[in-house]
Design a protein around this motif. Structure first.
Motif, PDB file in Angstrom:
ATOM      1  N   ILE A 111      42.428  33.867  34.555  1.00  0.00           N
ATOM      2  CA  ILE A 111      41.872  33.454  36.004  1.00  0.00           C
ATOM      3  C   ILE A 111      42.737  34.890  36.667  1.00  0.00           C
ATOM      4  N   VAL A 112      41.652  35.548  37.446  1.00  0.00           N
ATOM      5  CA  VAL A 112      42.202  36.953  38.121  1.00  0.00           C
ATOM      6  C   VAL A 112      41.842  36.644  39.653  1.00  0.00           C
ATOM      7  N   ASN A 113      42.633  37.676  40.341  1.00  0.00           N
ATOM      8  CA  ASN A 113      42.749  37.608  41.830  1.00  0.00           C
ATOM      9  C   ASN A 113      41.826  38.177  42.365  1.00  0.00           C
ATOM     10  N   PRO A 114      40.669  37.726  43.037  1.00  0.00           N
ATOM     11  CA  PRO A 114      39.519  38.630  43.540  1.00  0.00           C
ATOM     12  C   PRO A 114      39.846  39.563  44.596  1.00  0.00           C
ATOM     13  N   ARG A 115      40.948  38.874  45.535  1.00  0.00           N
ATOM     14  CA  ARG A 115      41.580  39.718  46.611  1.00  0.00           C
ATOM     15  C   ARG A 115      42.279  41.161  46.139  1.00  0.00           C
ATOM     16  N   ALA A 116      42.770  41.076  44.925  1.00  0.00           N
ATOM     17  CA  ALA A 116      43.252  42.213  44.402  1.00  0.00           C
ATOM     18  C   ALA A 116      42.148  43.177  43.761  1.00  0.00           C
ATOM     19  N   ILE A 117      41.261  42.616  43.425  1.00  0.00           N
ATOM     20  CA  ILE A 117      40.148  43.347  42.623  1.00  0.00           C
ATOM     21  C   ILE A 117      39.206  43.994  43.623  1.00  0.00           C
ATOM     22  N   GLU A 118      38.672  42.917  44.351  1.00  0.00           N
ATOM     23  CA  GLU A 118      37.484  43.421  45.266  1.00  0.00           C
ATOM     24  C   GLU A 118      37.548  44.911  46.006  1.00  0.00           C
TER      25      GLU A 118
END
Lengths: 534, 336
Positions: free
Chosen positions: A172-179
């Motif tokens: 499970i990855v953090n979209p707030r870090a990736i986006e």
């Protein structure tokens, strides 16, 4: 011509001596092994994105920097709730709901919700790389939804029993870090290849990474499991891969690393036995060693020819003499410690007399047994070369001419994509990507997987196809078990490949490493349980 | 001189283009599919086919080459199929480590090899010459991986004087990056601890890598000295009462090292390419070990870029060698 004797003056001699000694005499400012840093010489994955790469080296990143809904723990492996507190499945096996534990934080401090799980699965499906393999045919991105902030629902296209077994493979990855780092429609693929966006027990140090050279992680104090179960955890993990096995061994023996990788050659085990600071951990894993036969190429389209080859391999000679006994004979097409094995089925033994009889039968049926055969091996892996050479010498005794051809993994998997380019025979291992017969017999002998390296024997038996497909659609193990047993009996009778052994993982550890927990999935790469004794 | 240098530089372009064509053809002749390797162990044929299209690997080879050439002309060496990072970035991060190792090895080879070669030449057919001949033949013949392991066993394991492998200890923070060269950055930032450790880590790989070059330099310098000693000017200057040390180390040496300088140029390129084994054994984070990994994983963009880089370095060093020849013997410049 006369020459005057040349001599080194005191100044020159002194200079030379100083120069030679200076570097060695320089004070060492750093102790290689401090009490809070765990240094591993195991290899690094080709990049850090757990949705792009899914192999053994990746486990070190997945299990430490990321979390999953469920995770495999213990030995033998059990699938246990991790980020999820529980799950439910509908009777038809199509709807799966996972309830998240509350209060889980990512490394940036933001809270994990069901939407983040949805994003993670959609990203996996969009990238469509190795971790997506088990899901692509049965899960559409729009059918992964958040029911509420803590509940995720999956609606499958068809019932697929291994779905749950494959869940631990998705981080499970953090979209707030990736986006913020997305370029075009790349889902942040380039960025996450060199960075971290997880919630795991350790976080990736941004400046501490260079591909395939080094990786640093530091403890995440806010990990959702807390640290009560390990009051003295490792504070920092330093991945410092050693490329050569001899260097890896020496580094372990001089105390500059805490562990090697899990592929220690058998001859190094004895060297470690004499060490005062290192030990070898021996763990039975689910990793089978196979010689594939291309069933589409004559004479391998003839069952007697295949049986001749199967009886000509010196199984116990290979295990005892070359592997030093550090493997278990596994006559089945999947690990013998997994359910679904028909214990009454008899494997092939080493018997050159029987092999010769099968050769004669095959020749009588017109099989071209006199042609030269090629066995392709992974040159960088000494063990596969030695196994091939042993096979070559035994086959020569029954009049079969085998040529051993060195190759590399990427070339072999490329060749295995088509029946006409797949070698006559080739050697490889099948590791545990998820603990289910689907990982082995399902994907190796169902003809719908032809074109993948796992199914590169191009075996086709409609009865086996039917059994494997039926076993895949039921979610009850008690219903699936007899189906796999039947399928394996038929596969073994057809002898499409040569199944040799199930591996024993040999990994060297510094004696200061305490509390390690081993699980065959991940091969013991999870560091959160480890304490470094002084 | 300037015209000479410019003419040599102009010749480099077609040489590198030729190198690129040959390398491209050779790499593509190997039946390895980066898409299959990129997709990973558990990938399906559909996943692999999708990647092939995405990276243009389904295009005819000539079209792939033209696209690549266009990118290279703009200093874009593509993206590594595996690290997903620009190949240029990966190389820039690793090149300083390789250059540090290469320069250190070359420096050792020259600093020890030239004096030993002079001694061997002066003591022609005497015992020092015999000893040095045995040494130089052994230095050329012995395999680098064997020397590396022996040095590791002696200096890192038994005597514990030097580190076994790597660039810096895992527990020591790296100095702030300014040039990318560890030793330079350590000095610039005043990180003497990192400088000390960097030097200690450099010793064993540099010594291992220098042996072959050292032996070559000894042999070439020896031959040069023996030839030069037969010249009339040596007899004349000796008759004029020149101080022997000045005669040997200035006049004889200068006239003896033309062939040695050529060898040093060739060695430099050879050390970069030959550092592959040494970098792997000592886990030295340079382009050598990066290239090995690229070959094992079939990362074609990396293989092409590294080959081009090594070719460019070879070409550059050869120009420098020609210039050095001209400085040592201006007559050579006139004939070229």
């Amino acid at each position: 011509m006369t020459t005057k004797r040349f001599y080194l003056g005191r100044r020159q001699a002194g200079g030379l001596a100083l120069g030679a000694l200076a570097a060695g005499a320089l004070p060492s400012f750093a102790n290689a092994a401090d009490s809070s840093t765990f240094i591993t010489a195991a290899g690094l994955p080709i990049n850090l994105d757990p949705h792009q790469v899914y192999d053994v080296p990746m486990q070190g990143v997945m299990l430490n920097a990321y979390d999953n809904l469920y995770r495999y723990e213990n030995d033998p492996p059990q699938i246990v709730p991790w980020l999820a507190a529980s799950h439910t499945v509908s009777d038809d096996g199509l709807i799966w709901e996972f309830k998240l534990k509350p209060g889980i934080k990512f490394h940036d401090g933001s809270a994990m919700t069901a939407e983040d799980v949805v994003y993670s699965f959609r990203r996996v499906l969009a990238l469509a790389l190795a971790p997506a393999g088990a899901f692509l045919k049965i899960l559409k991105p729009e059918n992964v939804t958040a029911v509420d902030p803590l509940t995720v629902r999956f609606k499958l296209e068809t019932a697929y029993a291994p779905f749950f077994a494959a869940i631990p493979g998705i981080c499970i990855v953090n979209p707030r870090a990736i986006e913020p780092n997305v370029k075009g429609n790349d889902w942040g693929k380039s960025w996450l290849a060199s960075n971290g966006a997880g919630s795991g027990a350790y976080r990736i140090v941004p400046a501490g990474y260079r591909p395939l050279e080094y990786l640093d992680m530091e403890i995440f104090e806010g990990h959702f499991m807390g640290w009560n179960d390990n009051p003295n955890p490792v504070k920092k993990i330093a991945f410092r891969p050693a490329k050569e096995s001899s260097t890896r061994l020496l580094a372990l023996l001089n105390g500059s690393v805490d562990c090697t990788d899990g592929n220690m050659p058998a001859d190094q085990v004895d060297q470690i036995k004499a060490s005062k600071i290192a030990v070898v951990q021996k763990d039975i894993v689910m990793k089978t060693f196979v010689i594939r036969m291309n069933n589409t190429k004559p004479p391998f389209d003839n069952i007697n020819a295949r049986k001749a080859f199967a009886h000509a391999f010196n199984y116990m000679g290979f295990i005892n003499d070359i592997l030093g006994g550090y493997a278990t004979r596994d006559p089945y097409p999947m690990p013998e410690n997994l359910w679904g094995i028909p214990k009454d089925a008899k494997g092939y033994d080493y018997d050159l007399k029987k092999a010769k009889e099968y050769v004669d039968k095959a020749v009588a049926e017109g099989a071209p047994m006199k042609r030269a055969f090629e066995l392709h091996v992974q040159s960088e892996n000494e063990q596969s070369v030695q196994g091939a050479q042993l096979f070559q010498s035994d086959l020569a005794q029954i009049g079969i001419n085998l040529k051993v051809v060195g190759s590399i993994w990427s070339t072999l998997t490329t060749a295995a994509a088509k029946p006409d380019t797949t070698p006559d025979l080739w050697v490889h291992w099948v590791s545990t990507y998820f603990v289910d017969p689907e990982n082995w017999v399902g994907q190796m002998y169902d003809s719908q997987f032809h074109g993948t390296w796992k199914a590169s024997s191009y075996y086709k038996n409609p009865e086996v196809d039917a059994l494997l497909r039926k076993a895949r659609t039921s979610v009850k193990q008690e219903e699936r078990d007899p189906l796999y047993q039947d399928a394996i009996r038929k596969i073994m009778a057809d002898s499409p490949d040569i199944w040799i052994y199930n591996s024993m993982q040999l990994q060297g550890f510094n004696k200061r490493v305490q509390g390690r927990r081993f699980c065959t999935v991940g091969q013991g790469a999870e560091v959160r349980w480890i304490t470094l004794s002084s | 001189m300037l015209r000479f240098v410019l003419r040599r530089c102009a010749l480099v372009v077609p040489s590198l283009l030729g190198l690129l064509v040959i390398t491209f053809l050779l790499i593509h002749a190997v039946p390895s599919d980066p898409a299959a390797a990129m997709a990973g162990d558990a990938a399906t044929p559909e996943q692999i086919a999708r990647l092939r299209v995405q990276y243009g690997l389904d295009q005819p080879m000539w079209r792939q080459f033209i696209v690549y050439l266009d990118k290279v002309a703009h200093f874009d060496f593509g993206e590594s199929a595996f690290s997903r990072r620009p190949v240029a970035l990966d190389i820039i991060q690793r090149l300083p480590a390789t250059l540090e190792l290469t320069f250190a090895s070359l420096l050792l080879s020259i600093a020890i090899g030239v004096p030993l070669g002079v001694i061997a030449g002066l003591k022609h057919n005497d015992w020092p010459d015999y000893v040095l001949r045995i040494f130089s033949v052994t230095g050329i013949a012995v395999a680098a991986f064997w020397v590396a392991i022996m040095l590791q066993l002696l200096f890192a394991m038994n005597l514990e004087w030097l580190p076994l492998r790597g660039y810096l200890p895992a527990t020591l923070p790296r100095p702030p990056k300014v040039t990318g060269f560890l030793l330079l950055d350590s000095v610039i930032s005043g990180r003497w601890d990192a400088l000390g450790e960097g030097l200690r880590h450099l010793v064993l790989p540099a010594v291992t890598l220098s042996l072959g070059g050292l032996a070559t330099i000894v042999r070439f310098t020896r031959s040069g000295v023996i030839d030069t000693l037969q010249n009339d000017f040596v007899f004349y200057e000796r008759a004029m009462g020149y101080r022997r040390r000045r005669l040997i180390w200035i006049y004889v040496l200068r006239n003896s090292v033309t062939a040695t300088v050529t060898q040093i140029g060739l060695l430099f390129g050879g050390l970069i390419a030959g550092g592959v084994v040494v970098e792997s054994i000592f886990d030295w984070p340079g382009i050598g070990s990066y290239t090995v990994q690229a070959i094992l994983t079939g990362d074609k963009q990396v293989m092409l870029a590294v080959t081009l880089l090594v070719g460019a370095i070879y070409a550059g060093v050869n120009i420098l060698v020609d210039v050095a020849h001209g400085l040592l013997d201006p007559r050579l410049m006139e004939t070229r």
